[in-house]
Write a protein that holds these residues in place. Structure first.
Motif, PDB file in Angstrom:
ATOM      1  N   LEU A 145       0.835  -1.200   0.000  1.00 35.34           N
ATOM      2  CA  LEU A 145       0.000   0.000   0.000  1.00 35.34           C
ATOM      3  C   LEU A 145       0.867   1.247   0.000  1.00 35.34           C
ATOM      4  CD1 LEU A 145      -2.927  -0.946   2.383  1.00 35.34           C
ATOM      5  CD2 LEU A 145      -2.955  -0.706  -0.078  1.00 35.34           C
ATOM      6  N   ALA A 147       3.888   1.513  -1.261  1.00 34.34           N
ATOM      7  CA  ALA A 147       4.505   1.653  -2.576  1.00 34.34           C
ATOM      8  C   ALA A 147       3.507   2.166  -3.600  1.00 34.34           C
ATOM      9  CB  ALA A 147       5.077   0.311  -3.030  1.00 34.34           C
ATOM     10  N   LYS A 151       0.790   6.444  -6.759  1.00 40.40           N
ATOM     11  CA  LYS A 151      -0.025   6.097  -7.924  1.00 40.40           C
ATOM     12  C   LYS A 151      -1.509   6.212  -7.611  1.00 40.40           C
ATOM     13  CE  LYS A 151       3.568   3.400  -9.000  1.00 40.40           C
ATOM     14  NZ  LYS A 151       4.168   2.148  -8.567  1.00 40.40           N
ATOM     15  N   ALA A 225     -10.632  -1.043 -12.065  1.00 44.43           N
ATOM     16  CA  ALA A 225      -9.552  -1.987 -12.357  1.00 44.43           C
ATOM     17  C   ALA A 225      -8.188  -1.410 -11.998  1.00 44.43           C
ATOM     18  CB  ALA A 225      -9.574  -2.350 -13.839  1.00 44.43           C
ATOM     19  N   VAL A 226      -8.072  -0.083 -12.004  1.00 38.56           N
ATOM     20  CA  VAL A 226      -6.757   0.532 -11.860  1.00 38.56           C
ATOM     21  C   VAL A 226      -6.172   0.359 -10.455  1.00 38.56           C
ATOM     22  CG1 VAL A 226      -5.468   2.676 -12.062  1.00 38.56           C
ATOM     23  CG2 VAL A 226      -7.172   2.092 -13.775  1.00 38.56           C
ATOM     24  N   PRO A 227      -6.881   0.815  -9.369  1.00 39.89           N
ATOM     25  CA  PRO A 227      -6.261   0.620  -8.054  1.00 39.89           C
ATOM     26  C   PRO A 227      -6.048  -0.855  -7.744  1.00 39.89           C
ATOM     27  CG  PRO A 227      -8.532   1.356  -7.821  1.00 39.89           C
ATOM     28  CD  PRO A 227      -8.186   1.481  -9.257  1.00 39.89           C
ATOM     29  N   THR A 228      -6.998  -1.692  -8.176  1.00 40.35           N
ATOM     30  CA  THR A 228      -6.858  -3.120  -7.927  1.00 40.35           C
ATOM     31  C   THR A 228      -5.610  -3.664  -8.604  1.00 40.35           C
ATOM     32  OG1 THR A 228      -9.248  -3.188  -7.961  1.00 40.35           O
ATOM     33  CG2 THR A 228      -8.122  -5.282  -8.029  1.00 40.35           C
ATOM     34  N   GLY A 229      -5.429  -3.279  -9.852  1.00 40.40           N
ATOM     35  CA  GLY A 229      -4.243  -3.723 -10.571  1.00 40.40           C
ATOM     36  C   GLY A 229      -2.973  -3.256  -9.893  1.00 40.40           C
ATOM     37  N   ILE A 230      -2.965  -2.002  -9.433  1.00 40.60           N
ATOM     38  CA  ILE A 230      -1.772  -1.460  -8.772  1.00 40.60           C
ATOM     39  C   ILE A 230      -1.457  -2.271  -7.519  1.00 40.60           C
ATOM     40  CG2 ILE A 230      -0.846   0.530  -7.533  1.00 40.60           C
ATOM     41  CD1 ILE A 230      -2.588   2.303  -9.344  1.00 40.60           C
ATOM     42  N   VAL A 231      -2.476  -2.437  -6.655  1.00 40.10           N
ATOM     43  CA  VAL A 231      -2.238  -3.129  -5.380  1.00 40.10           C
ATOM     44  C   VAL A 231      -1.803  -4.577  -5.646  1.00 40.10           C
ATOM     45  CG1 VAL A 231      -3.299  -3.898  -3.233  1.00 40.10           C
ATOM     46  CG2 VAL A 231      -3.778  -1.631  -4.086  1.00 40.10           C
ATOM     47  N   SER A 232      -2.484  -5.251  -6.589  1.00 35.18           N
ATOM     48  CA  SER A 232      -2.114  -6.637  -6.915  1.00 35.18           C
ATOM     49  C   SER A 232      -0.652  -6.719  -7.304  1.00 35.18           C
ATOM     50  CB  SER A 232      -2.950  -7.164  -8.082  1.00 35.18           C
ATOM     51  OG  SER A 232      -4.294  -7.231  -7.752  1.00 35.18           O
ATOM     52  N   ALA A 233      -0.254  -5.849  -8.235  1.00 39.94           N
ATOM     53  CA  ALA A 233       1.102  -5.927  -8.767  1.00 39.94           C
ATOM     54  C   ALA A 233       2.127  -5.602  -7.688  1.00 39.94           C
ATOM     55  CB  ALA A 233       1.245  -4.975  -9.951  1.00 39.94           C
ATOM     56  N   GLU A 234       1.875  -4.539  -6.909  1.00 37.61           N
ATOM     57  CA  GLU A 234       2.824  -4.159  -5.866  1.00 37.61           C
ATOM     58  C   GLU A 234       2.927  -5.266  -4.824  1.00 37.61           C
ATOM     59  OE1 GLU A 234       4.819  -1.770  -5.688  1.00 37.61           O
ATOM     60  OE2 GLU A 234       4.120  -0.535  -7.343  1.00 37.61           O
ATOM     61  N   TYR A 235       1.756  -5.832  -4.488  1.00 35.66           N
ATOM     62  CA  TYR A 235       1.744  -6.869  -3.472  1.00 35.66           C
ATOM     63  C   TYR A 235       2.502  -8.105  -3.958  1.00 35.66           C
ATOM     64  CZ  TYR A 235       0.016  -9.937   0.138  1.00 35.66           C
ATOM     65  OH  TYR A 235      -0.065 -10.807   1.173  1.00 35.66           O
TER      66      TYR A 235
ATOM     67  N   ALA B 225      -9.790  -2.662  -3.605  1.00 35.72           N
ATOM     68  CA  ALA B 225      -8.567  -3.127  -4.264  1.00 35.72           C
ATOM     69  C   ALA B 225      -7.764  -4.055  -3.361  1.00 35.72           C
ATOM     70  CB  ALA B 225      -7.718  -1.928  -4.675  1.00 35.72           C
ATOM     71  N   GLY B 229      -6.315  -7.573  -4.439  1.00 35.22           N
ATOM     72  CA  GLY B 229      -4.872  -7.657  -4.601  1.00 35.22           C
ATOM     73  C   GLY B 229      -4.283  -8.822  -3.820  1.00 35.22           C
TER      74      GLY B 229
ATOM     75  N   SER D 232      -4.056  -5.735 -13.962  1.00 35.32           N
ATOM     76  CA  SER D 232      -3.115  -6.329 -12.999  1.00 35.32           C
ATOM     77  C   SER D 232      -1.964  -7.001 -13.729  1.00 35.32           C
ATOM     78  CB  SER D 232      -3.805  -7.388 -12.139  1.00 35.32           C
ATOM     79  OG  SER D 232      -4.782  -6.815 -11.343  1.00 35.32           O
TER      80      SER D 232
END
Lengths: 282, 282, 282, 282
Positions: A145, A147, A151, A225-235, B225, B229, D232
């Motif tokens: 979160l 990181a 974004k 989709a955007v925040p979800t994608g960000i959190v997924s990828a960072e996580y 998210a 995530g 993601s």
């Protein structure tokens, strides 16, 4: 101060501030129950029918809890070495706000807003749990979160700008007669729609308004989709960096619940003999 | 007990508890249809217009299904070696609850709540399917969910605390005249909004309330998210660890549908000759 | 059949079924516009105020489009070698259904349901686009969805069971006086809430009902993470397996738009001289 | 033009178009505050009760801001070398539209639509921020969104087709008496439901309609997984390709805020002495 008294203070400090001894754990459990009970009281008091029927009971319970919290607050001040630092700390203020409203009601009667202020007691829950075990479990999540912060900030800024512009357009299209009575209200509607909440208290009536609304919805549906994608990828990347051993209490995950009696600093290492912040004997 | 009788019991046990033989499969298919039919009956019975018109038909069907379920329940008790263990097991209680309500209605008339209790029959579906094939397909998913449990727990806890605090603030801001008549109701509204459900039965009316509501919505929109995530990342890491061969029935995925006649333990290996739990001959 | 006639048929076949020649592309563009126009006609016709004012215009346009579609349908039958196979194919039936309703209205008057059936013409869009370029771009997505099919099936099954059980509980708790008039309706409400749609036409009124509703919402909010996580993970693994070159028309992505004049099979290789299905000369 | 005057123009250009000097930064901050103030004015003006009470104040403030924006617009034209290119650029048009409506209102009275047009001033915010720091932070995100563009396009196209077909079916099932008065309205309802917004202004009343609605909801609930999964996965692959150093201002992330005085091109390298587009001395 004499040695025995210091030792007495030390013991109380251990019980109240720490959770490593049996007495400390018991204290935490009782405090947790009291806090939850007090929140329930605040909630029930706000329900008129219940308040009318059980007013005396609720009032007395509330006084008991307030007095308990006051005693705890005083002991916390007495047993800590730097009381001013505690009083001015976040939890010190929350602890004070947990007791004050009831006393004020003695002099000024039950002021509506003050009564509800007591709900802030809930924040005290975080202190008790110390959340050590869970914080360990969710360290990667917190890192992810952090990181994603910048974004997600850009993202939310874009959402607000989209909401203001589309809200203004809807105000022009629908107008006052359909509930879009001014731009702030239209922007509110636009946020309600973009986030897919959709109360329906305001809804477009004209065909053109419904067409624009459909675009807003699909946009909101895509934006999610955007925040979800960000959190997924960072996580995912955090998990790759620090693979956690789930359900395992490795030293580096284990956060000691001890707290320095001098400066209230926490998260000491298990075998630490001195506070890492002020050098006090632990 | 004599050998032939034991063998007769054995056969019935195989038919009822297992799905490897042709008779066992047939039994499971019939049971599945009966359960779905019984759920439809419970649903239709609750619709007044249908109940009035077809009361006799529904009642008779219900009796037939209840008797069938009773017979099945008795056979299950008879054919299993440790009936007490079965009766006290989760599925044993569900099986009993599937039959009892109708008998009680004989003596006390159709009690509303009891009738609907029959919907619990639906839980029996899980037993029949045994879901072996699908469990294989979704093993990684289940592992991912298990690994995310603690994190999702912290997350839900945080959501509830946010809902209580924001709910209290909305109660102070909007007040009773706008539907936020007490704190529990405000907290309910706050959960409705945070989860982006948005019924609209309660909606903020004051500009300040709508402003706070907008913050709640964007917050809820962002919060969604986090679990996504977590699950995505855990599932990805699970898939990397155990790459599944989709649509392939490897031995280690294959879960035998046999169930021990002694202790009802399931998931025996394909060639197992003895129950892994109680040592009974399979 | 004489050679010149065959060549004439061949040409028409190329124009109608393929998109490689200039004439074939032109035909496809015109057909696309006609289909979209016909869908707009169906939509506008259903709006009473518009239908009353422009009835004659809409009716004539509809007749023109119907006749065009009929001619196209006949040519398609004539130019294909195995007309029966075409007539019985999915697109053959859609093509027929695009023309028939208007003719029936001649004899029986404008039957409501038949008129709207014409909206199925929209399905024809898929044929024209042939979506070759985009299918290439989203091949990994389609593979990911296929790989997730079984898991998403289990997931949806679980959602339906949760909805039925929670719906029944809500029916017992709220009862008819609050809109939960029967179990199917309660289950409907439960799906509305679990999916975070939240119409608000039915909303719990009792405190207990609102409490259960809050649980349903948080559950639905958490459940949404599951399909998303599955698709994300599968899509990531698909992308790792087949890294796509975006915006590049490599041979293996390129799907030839030719279609066999004998058996209507598509997706031939670029230099294929014979149909891969029936061996016909292309 | 004489050298001193050119230098005077150069200085103004640096202040207005760039943010590297102290004066340039100050100008940007003041402009940002003015823009936000002007947006607030437009919003407040649309609220009747506020407009009636503070009409004079709002009108004067609006005039001040309009004049400030006009002066800024003129300076921008004067200090840039190719004014025509600026005037015809996106920001040039936005800058003009920020000032014109108020002047028109002098001659024609306060035209409703024109007044709200001023909300477009918000778009000017993007120019000031130049978003350099954040753009660096979200470069991977933008790349991920670009890479997902085609796939999300196919996805949205599929959503619209599903909405039209299901909307038509709902129109046939529910009919005018339940609010589904024509196909466009039904399609609108279908989009509201698919995107899980759920206003509730239109809601199915018949059991069959509610059944189809339940399918639409579950579909929409599942569909939301697709764009999320795409973003993601793309974002993960982007992060793997270009691992970002968060919070670090490496040369390749740093976007110089200078802008060429000749052609207004931006994003020059830090030590660039000539515009990369037109060769002008920087």
């Amino acid at each position: 101060m004499s040695q025995p008294q210091k030792s007495w203070k030390r013991k109380l400090h251990e019980i109240i501030y720490e959770a490593d001894t049996r007495a400390g754990k018991l204290f935490d459990v009782i405090l947790l129950i009291t806090i939850i009970a007090s929140i329930l009281l605040v909630m029930l008091e706000s329900v008129k029918s219940i308040d009318e029927q059980y007013h005396a009971f609720l009032n007395i319970s509330e006084w008991i809890i307030t007095i308990l919290f006051t005693i705890e607050y005083i002991i916390r001040i007495v047993t800590v070495k730097k009381p001013i630092r505690y009083i001015c700390s976040f939890y010190g203020i929350i602890d004070l706000l947990s007791t004050v409203p009831k006393y004020i009601s003695l002099f000024f009667g039950g002021i509506h807003a003050l009564a509800a202020l007591r709900a802030l007691r809930l924040l005290r829950v975080f202190r008790i749990l110390k959340l050590a075990r869970y914080l360990g479990a969710s360290r990667n999540l917190v890192n992810a979160l952090k990181a994603s912060r910048a974004k997600i900030g850009v993202f939310l800024f874009a959402v607000v700008i989209i909401a203001i512009i589309l809200g203004t357009i809807m105000y022009l299209v629908e107008g006052e007669e359909n509930g879009f009575s001014n731009i702030p209200r239209s922007v509110y509607w636009c946020i309600v729609t973009l986030t897919t909440v959709g109360f329906g208290d305001i809804a477009p009536q004209t065909p053109l308004g419904q067409f624009i609304a459909a675009i807003v919805m699909v946009l909101g549906y895509g934006i999610i989709a955007v925040p979800t994608g960000i959190v997924s990828a960072e996580y995912t990347s955090q998990s790759n960096k620090n693979p956690e051993k789930e359900g395992n209490s490795e030293p580096f995950v284990h956060l000691n619940s001890q707290s320095c009696p001098n400066c209230t600093a926490e998260h000491h290492k298990d075998k630490a003999k001195f506070c890492y912040r002020c050098g006090e004997n632990l």
